[in-house]
Design an enzyme around this catalytic site. Structure first.
Site, PDB file in Angstrom:
ATOM      1  CG  HIS B  27      21.110  -6.604  55.581  1.00  0.00           C
ATOM      2  ND1 HIS B  27      19.970  -5.858  55.454  1.00  0.00           N
ATOM      3  CD2 HIS B  27      20.709  -7.901  55.605  1.00  0.00           C
ATOM      4  CE1 HIS B  27      18.922  -6.660  55.417  1.00  0.00           C
ATOM      5  NE2 HIS B  27      19.343  -7.909  55.504  1.00  0.00           N
ATOM      6  CB  CYS B  28      24.427  -1.225  55.758  1.00  0.00           C
ATOM      7  SG  CYS B  28      25.657  -0.099  56.398  1.00  0.00           S
ATOM      8  N   PRO B  29      27.367  -2.834  55.521  1.00  0.00           N
ATOM      9  CG  PRO B  29      29.664  -2.526  55.900  1.00  0.00           C
ATOM     10  CD  PRO B  29      28.451  -3.261  56.423  1.00  0.00           C
ATOM     11  CG  ASP B  54      20.256  -2.321  53.523  1.00  0.00           C
ATOM     12  OD1 ASP B  54      19.265  -1.854  54.119  1.00  0.00           O
ATOM     13  OD2 ASP B  54      21.405  -2.307  53.994  1.00  0.00           O
TER      14      ASP B  54
END
Lengths: 507, 92
Positions: B27-29, B54
């Site tokens: 997931h981000c980042p 994502d």
């Protein structure tokens, strides 16, 4: 104790005089804690965007009412009459405060906090307009004004904001119109906050309403962060297309903890929608096989015994705000906000989120920031443990917005000096979590210059002793830091059973 | 001179190789951070193909490549996987 025993201020008192008089009349304003330095000091409460302290006038009203407390939905005995009338007064008082004509609007008390209201309004629009399954929400919404719409509609799209990254401003009106055109005919409603719970930035809700209405969409406004801070005009705008269809807020942001969520909604929107909460108080007749729902609002939407005490407490707090005058409240708040923003701008390591060009993007007095070199959890914990400054940290239930403002900083993590190759190879979500958040300062009626000065002085002081403070704490995971030695037992400060024991012992 | 020729030959071989990064499940980042690390080891002009799951990575890679001087040549989606073809730029 009866009302006559209270030391009452002049009931004619209004404006700044009244504000100055009640400024210290909040429960918890004199709360003291012992710090990591062993020094005992008064708390600086700068977490009002999450929950405000309780106004003593509202508490006194609630206590007085308890002498007559009884359930509503009856006008037979004295207490039932008093309760019913006071509860109805609470509805009317809130409509009047928000400039919502009772002929056009109704006020509904639901749940605790605003979440129940957002879930309800989302279901209302789903049932009212079943063929329109698209909802537009701004990027800056609290989860309570985001997830219910996702739950009850097929498509939810985020409306971008003006500007980029940490300098973003309010909702981008051009982007909103683009989305309204793109999904024309399928947009059920637009849901936006009047002011962000993260940055305090204010959205132009009446311009948004006018635009949405031009495309046949309704408008839902989250008023949680603005209702105790600025004058709100839900239903007396010119032209009428600028009026708000549903305005939602919660009493715990209006100096009345324990009070319900509030939905002020146009009667036309809600009148013919079948209630989803059913039970006592919302029916005319019930048979073994069927029942007849009352056409009366708000009764048909308030099934069961309502939070009578909470509603009256909230309306009492609103009565006081109205007597002060919201223009005076907002002016006073803006003065302190300017002081806070200027102070933070003077600290080179402070990173302020959201544009702070107040002439272009006005704010309520809420500011999110970080301090270079300190993780948000560490900074907030030091402020608490060593300086008795109560602030909130993390993502404030607004993950998409916070993420968007932090993105560039997160992408720069690999060039930080303290990151060597090994650390990078073991980069994981936990490492990110410690840096994926902010510290938020938010003011209330009781906030003073001294509170702001204490915060700014604390930031400067801890910033000059980074290594000392870093050594005092251990990272616990999930963004949380804990002092290595100072771990006070909070149950020794308050535990419900201790209070029960005390009162029983002294009976 | 011979060393320089060898060096250029090495660069050419590296240029022709498309680097692969599997950022699925992250997931981000993290997808961008992982891509950034790989890009740092590549030569200017070389290609990197990133796969991610994502949904935010679509906007993230557009913004990241724009702000860090890389070129997002192509992106597509197949079976819930987002794929990004990035050419390393000079200013990264």
């Amino acid at each position: 104790m009866t009302l006559n025993t209270y030391e009452r201020c002049n009931p004619q008192m209004r404006g700044l005089d009244l504000l100055q008089k009640i400024r210290t009349d909040f429960i918890g304003i004199d709360t003291h804690y012992t710090l990591a330095t062993a020094k005992r000091s008064k708390r600086h409460f700068l977490d009002s965007a999450a929950s405000t302290l309780m106004m003593k006038t509202a508490q006194a009203t609630a206590f007085e009412f308890l002498n007559h407390y009884s359930n509503t939905h009856s006008i037979t005995h004295f207490s039932a009459r008093i309760s019913t009338e006071a509860y109805e007064w609470a509805h009317a008082r809130i409509l009047s405060f928000l400039h919502a004509d009772p002929e056009d609007y109704t006020c509904i008390f639901l749940g605790s906090g605003s979440t129940s209201c957002f879930n309800r309004i989302s279901k209302i629009f789903r049932d009212l307009k079943p063929d329109q399954n698209t909802v537009l929400i701004s990027l800056m919404e609290h989860h309570s004004n985001d997830l219910p719409h996702r739950q009850h509609h097929d498509n939810v799209f985020h409306i971008p904001l003006e500007g980029e990254g940490r300098h973003m401003g309010h909702l981008n009106m051009i982007a909103l119109e683009d989305l309204l055109q793109k999904y024309q005919g399928d947009v059920s409603y637009v849901a936006v906050t009047a002011a962000s719970n993260v940055t305090g930035i204010i959205n132009p809700i009446h311009e948004i309403a006018q635009l949405a209405h031009a495309y046949g969409a309704y408008v839902v406004v989250d008023g949680s962060q603005i209702v105790a801070r600025q004058s709100v005009n839900v239903g007396h705008n010119v032209p009428h297309s600028r009026n708000i269809d549903a305005f939602i807020f919660s009493g715990h942001k209006v100096y009345a903890p324990g009070s319900p969520g509030v939905m002020v909604v146009r009667r036309e929107v809600i009148q013919d929608v079948v209630p989803t909460n059913v039970g006592g108080g919302m029916v005319n007749r019930v048979f073994r096989q069927s029942y007849e729902v009352s056409p009366k609002l708000p009764d048909r939407e308030e099934a069961g015994t309502p939070n009578i005490l909470g509603a009256i407490t909230l309306a009492a707090a609103i009565e006081v705000l109205d007597r002060i005058g919201m223009d005076i409240v907002s002016k006073e708040e803006e003065r302190l906000l300017q002081m806070l923003l200027l102070g933070l701008q003077d600290i080179p390591e402070a990173i302020i989120y959201g544009s702070y060009d107040l002439s272009r993007y006005p704010r309520v007095a809420t500011v999110a920031f970080n301090l270079a070199g300190f993780d948000h959890g560490l900074l907030a914990t030091i402020l608490n443990d060593y300086y008795n400054v109560a602030v909130r940290n993390d993502c404030f239930c607004a993950h998409p917005y916070v993420r968007e403002m932090l993105l560039q900083e997160l992408w720069d993590l690999d060039v930080l000096n303290d990151l060597n190759q090994d650390v990078f190879d073991h980069l994981d979500q936990e490492f990110i979590k410690a840096r994926q958040g902010m510290v938020r300062v938010s003011l209330g009626l009781y906030t003073t210059e001294r509170d702001i000065e204490a915060l700014l002085a604390a930031i400067c002081d801890l910033n000059s002793q980074h290594d000392f403070y870093a050594q005092q704490y251990s990272y616990q995971g999930n963004g949380v830091y804990r002092h290595n030695e100072f771990q006070p037992n909070h149950t020794s400060l308050f535990h419900p059973q201790d209070v029960v024991n005390f009162f029983l012992k002294n009976k | 001179m011979r060393d320089r020729l060898q060096e250029l030959k090495g660069d050419k071989e590296q240029m022709e190789e498309i680097m692969q990064l599997n950022a699925q499940g992250l997931h981000c980042p993290l997808p961008v951070l992982k891509a950034k690390k790989v890009l740092a080891s590549m030569v200017v002009g070389q290609l990197l193909e990133v796969s991610a799951t994502d949904e935010d990575s679509v906007r993230d890679f557009e913004a990241f490549t724009r702000s860090h001087g890389h070129l997002l040549l192509k992106s597509w989606q197949a079976n819930g996987v987002f794929v990004f073809l990035i050419q390393k730029g000079e200013t990264s």
